[in-house]
Enzyme design. Structure first.
Site, mmCIF file in Angstrom:
data_model
loop_
_atom_site.group_PDB
_atom_site.id
_atom_site.type_symbol
_atom_site.label_atom_id
_atom_site.label_comp_id
_atom_site.label_asym_id
_atom_site.label_seq_id
_atom_site.Cartn_x
_atom_site.Cartn_y
_atom_site.Cartn_z
ATOM 1 N N LYS A 1 5.304 3.120 8.280
ATOM 2 C CA LYS A 1 3.898 4.272 9.142
ATOM 3 C C LYS A 1 2.622 2.881 8.136
ATOM 4 O O LYS A 1 1.531 3.167 9.706
ATOM 5 C CB LYS A 1 3.914 4.959 7.572
ATOM 6 C CG LYS A 1 2.860 6.281 7.200
ATOM 7 C CD LYS A 1 3.167 6.605 6.296
ATOM 8 C CE LYS A 1 3.826 7.355 5.950
ATOM 9 N NZ LYS A 1 3.669 8.014 4.516
ATOM 10 N N LYS B 1 5.185 1.751 -2.991
ATOM 11 C CA LYS B 1 5.234 3.364 -3.025
ATOM 12 C C LYS B 1 5.575 2.985 -5.106
ATOM 13 O O LYS B 1 6.054 2.631 -5.638
ATOM 14 C CB LYS B 1 6.342 4.342 -2.824
ATOM 15 C CG LYS B 1 6.233 5.727 -2.542
ATOM 16 C CD LYS B 1 4.651 5.717 -2.577
ATOM 17 C CE LYS B 1 4.743 6.807 -1.911
ATOM 18 N NZ LYS B 1 3.560 7.568 -1.270
ATOM 19 N N ASN C 1 -2.555 19.294 -0.227
ATOM 20 C CA ASN C 1 -3.392 19.405 0.467
ATOM 21 C C ASN C 1 -3.049 18.768 2.001
ATOM 22 O O ASN C 1 -3.864 19.108 3.072
ATOM 23 C CB ASN C 1 -4.165 17.143 0.055
ATOM 24 C CG ASN C 1 -5.114 17.567 -1.212
ATOM 25 O OD1 ASN C 1 -6.098 18.183 -2.027
ATOM 26 N ND2 ASN C 1 -4.985 15.819 -2.106
ATOM 27 N N LYS D 1 0.948 -1.502 0.026
ATOM 28 C CA LYS D 1 0.312 0.081 0.205
ATOM 29 C C LYS D 1 1.248 1.128 -0.526
ATOM 30 O O LYS D 1 1.963 1.628 1.196
ATOM 31 C CB LYS D 1 -1.093 -0.564 1.302
ATOM 32 C CG LYS D 1 -1.663 1.344 1.409
ATOM 33 C CD LYS D 1 -3.035 1.215 0.516
ATOM 34 C CE LYS D 1 -3.815 2.293 0.124
ATOM 35 N NZ LYS D 1 -3.327 3.242 -0.683
ATOM 36 N N GLY E 1 -2.735 8.356 -4.610
ATOM 37 C CA GLY E 1 -2.234 9.516 -4.949
ATOM 38 C C GLY E 1 -1.351 9.440 -3.930
ATOM 39 O O GLY E 1 -0.663 9.075 -3.110
ATOM 40 N N ASP E 2 -0.438 11.061 -4.639
ATOM 41 C CA ASP E 2 0.863 11.202 -4.302
ATOM 42 C C ASP E 2 1.299 13.295 -4.683
ATOM 43 O O ASP E 2 -0.167 13.262 -5.424
ATOM 44 C CB ASP E 2 1.666 10.679 -4.003
ATOM 45 C CG ASP E 2 3.601 10.709 -3.199
ATOM 46 O OD1 ASP E 2 2.797 10.639 -1.613
ATOM 47 O OD2 ASP E 2 4.184 11.635 -3.670
ATOM 48 N N GLN F 1 7.167 3.662 3.914
ATOM 49 C CA GLN F 1 5.431 3.072 3.930
ATOM 50 C C GLN F 1 5.472 1.871 4.424
ATOM 51 O O GLN F 1 4.426 2.074 5.703
ATOM 52 C CB GLN F 1 5.375 2.836 2.234
ATOM 53 C CG GLN F 1 3.803 2.939 2.284
ATOM 54 C CD GLN F 1 2.888 4.577 2.443
ATOM 55 O OE1 GLN F 1 3.936 5.398 1.624
ATOM 56 N NE2 GLN F 1 2.041 4.468 3.025
ATOM 57 N N THR G 1 -4.891 13.542 5.698
ATOM 58 C CA THR G 1 -3.139 13.105 6.096
ATOM 59 C C THR G 1 -2.962 14.794 7.245
ATOM 60 O O THR G 1 -2.311 14.807 8.018
ATOM 61 C CB THR G 1 -1.971 13.727 4.713
ATOM 62 O OG1 THR G 1 -2.151 12.647 3.981
ATOM 63 C CG2 THR G 1 -0.651 13.380 5.334
ATOM 64 N N SER H 1 -6.794 6.102 3.403
ATOM 65 C CA SER H 1 -7.096 4.952 2.877
ATOM 66 C C SER H 1 -7.344 3.611 2.729
ATOM 67 O O SER H 1 -8.108 2.790 2.261
ATOM 68 C CB SER H 1 -5.873 4.708 1.938
ATOM 69 O OG SER H 1 -5.570 6.223 1.317
#
Length: 445
Positions: free
Chosen positions: A113, A125, A240, A89, A164-165, A110, A209, A377
């Site tokens: 996290k 990623k 964002n 993820k 997204g990123d 990630q 976030t 997410s």
């Protein structure tokens, strides 16, 4: 420790010219030294050696045609780093700076996290060295479709779930998901998160976030006898994360006085008007310098990095990696900053973090403090699985609970293995232990 030196040396040899990835690995491994000293199993089972090597690296060509009929070629990436606790993820980033080192660093971060979130998701990623700025909708659609023509082979709701990123928002997710749906001849809503609300997206995902960062920072301040009320805040970034960190901070009584984009920063002594920022950035897609046309008393400065010269109580780097180095850290300390909340991924260099800790500044580390996005997410994945949608209030309450749990886990690990206020070590240790135990349980794979 000798084992850490050996692993770091090996990482450098196997991943030359990838300083971001090396930086991320170094920060984690140095933090978990106390755990390794107390637990022989983590030293003698190849856990570290396996942890720093991605399970799978995918690099592919992305050809597309621009509006003038010219064929362009970019490079796409997907790093499937660790699936010990769930499907891979992690987001997809479209930016000219994207290369294997950036994607590996993001994927490695990630892992921990996602572990801290308490949800069953592994670390991955992806991205491409494509710049969506200045491109038409048609060009972006054609690029996304070409990107998905390869990526679709490697993802799935129980395999790898992108989001997204930077450079990949609701528009790009829509094009990517649409092409995936066509190629797979099926409606697998759970394969992507960050989707539009009309086709399986979740409320609060856009805000998650930024909101999550403030929920974490609030708990950190309260544990140490402080409050957000009345604190002067500066925020780097205008996406964002930055926008909704500003919104939530102000809702909880803080005063945000400066924000920036990649060109410069604005200073508003009376407090940033978040509605104006949303108009400029989300609706009109303009530069932040336009803010002074709405608020003439505000000031605009052309150098984005000078935002760290603004005196504040709380600094929130929410733009990109390595936003705060030694010079910026020294300036913040000189201006008596008391708290740092990392909203972006690895926005402070390791040297800057060491300097903050040495000066008794409380740091909310990125892999814990900005976990709200991926946590929401995962909540979107849950809604897709049960084919239901939760209200904004329901998702926000779940997000708040997750971030408070992440803080408690981080705090307990810090107190057990390091010091009460070293939340950087606490986050790394807590995330590592869960992943390491899962890896040990599953054998050498």
């Amino acid at each position: 420790m000798e084992i850490i030196k050996n692993v770091l040396s090996d990482v450098k040899k196997r991943n030359p010219n990838e300083p971001e990835f090396y930086q991320a690995v170094e920060e984690v491994l140095n933090s978990i030294t106390p755990v390794l000293e107390k637990n022989e199993r983590y030293r003698n089972t190849g856990i570290l050696e396996r942890l720093v090597e991605p399970e799978r690296q995918i690099i592919f060509r992305v050809p597309w045609v621009d509006d003038n009929g010219k064929v362009r070629v970019n490079r796409g990436f997907r790093i499937q780093f660790n699936s010990a606790i769930g499907p891979y993820k992690g987001g997809i980033r479209f930016h000219p700076s994207v290369y294997s080192g950036i994607v590996k660093f993001l994927g490695f971060e990630q892992i921990f996290k996602n572990s801290l979130s308490g949800l069953p998701i592994g670390g991955g990623k992806g991205g491409a060295d494509f710049d969506p700025k200045g491109k038409s909708d048609g060009e972006i659609m054609r690029f996304c479709q070409s990107f998905m023509n390869e990526l679709f082979r490697h993802i799935g709701a129980d395999i790898d779930v992108p989001a997204g990123d930077i450079g990949v928002g609701k528009r790009e997710i829509g094009y990517l998901f649409g092409q995936y749906k066509k190629l797979k001849n099926g409606y697998e809503a759970g394969v992507f998160t960050g989707k539009g609300l009309t086709y399986g997206g979740s409320l609060v995902r856009k805000e998650a976030t930024g909101y999550g960062l403030i929920y974490f920072v609030k708990k950190m301040l309260e544990q140490n006898g402080h409050s957000l009320e009345g604190k002067k805040v500066i925020i780097s970034g205008a996406g964002n994360v930055a926008i909704y960190a500003c919104e939530k901070a102000q809702q909880l009584g803080a005063k945000v006085i400066a924000m920036c984009d990649s060109k410069g920063y604005i200073y508003d002594e009376k407090g940033i008007n978040i509605d104006t920022i949303k108009t400029i950035k989300e609706i009109k897609r303009q530069r932040i310098s336009e803010y002074t046309n709405y608020n003439p008393n505000a000031e605009y400065y052309g150098n984005q990095r000078d935002i760290w010269n603004v005196k504040c109580d709380l600094a929130l780097p929410c733009a990109t990696q390595n936003d705060i180095g030694i010079e910026e850290a020294e300036k913040l300390i000189e201006n008596q900053v008391k708290f740092i909340g990392e909203g972006a991924n690895m926005p402070c260099t390791n040297q800057a973090l060491e300097l903050f800790l040495k000066n008794n500044i409380l740091v909310a580390p990125a892999k814990a403090a900005n976990a709200g996005g991926v946590s929401t997410s995962a909540l979107e994945m849950s809604q897709n699985s049960i084919r239901l949608s939760w209200s904004f209030e329901e998702v926000d309450e779940k997000l708040k609970e997750i971030m408070e749990n992440i803080f408690e886990l981080t705090s307990k690990s810090a107190m057990k293995y390091s010091s009460k206020t070293n939340y950087i070590a606490g986050a790394n240790i807590a995330g590592f232990i869960k992943v390491a135990e899962a890896m040990l349980s599953q054998g050498v794979i």
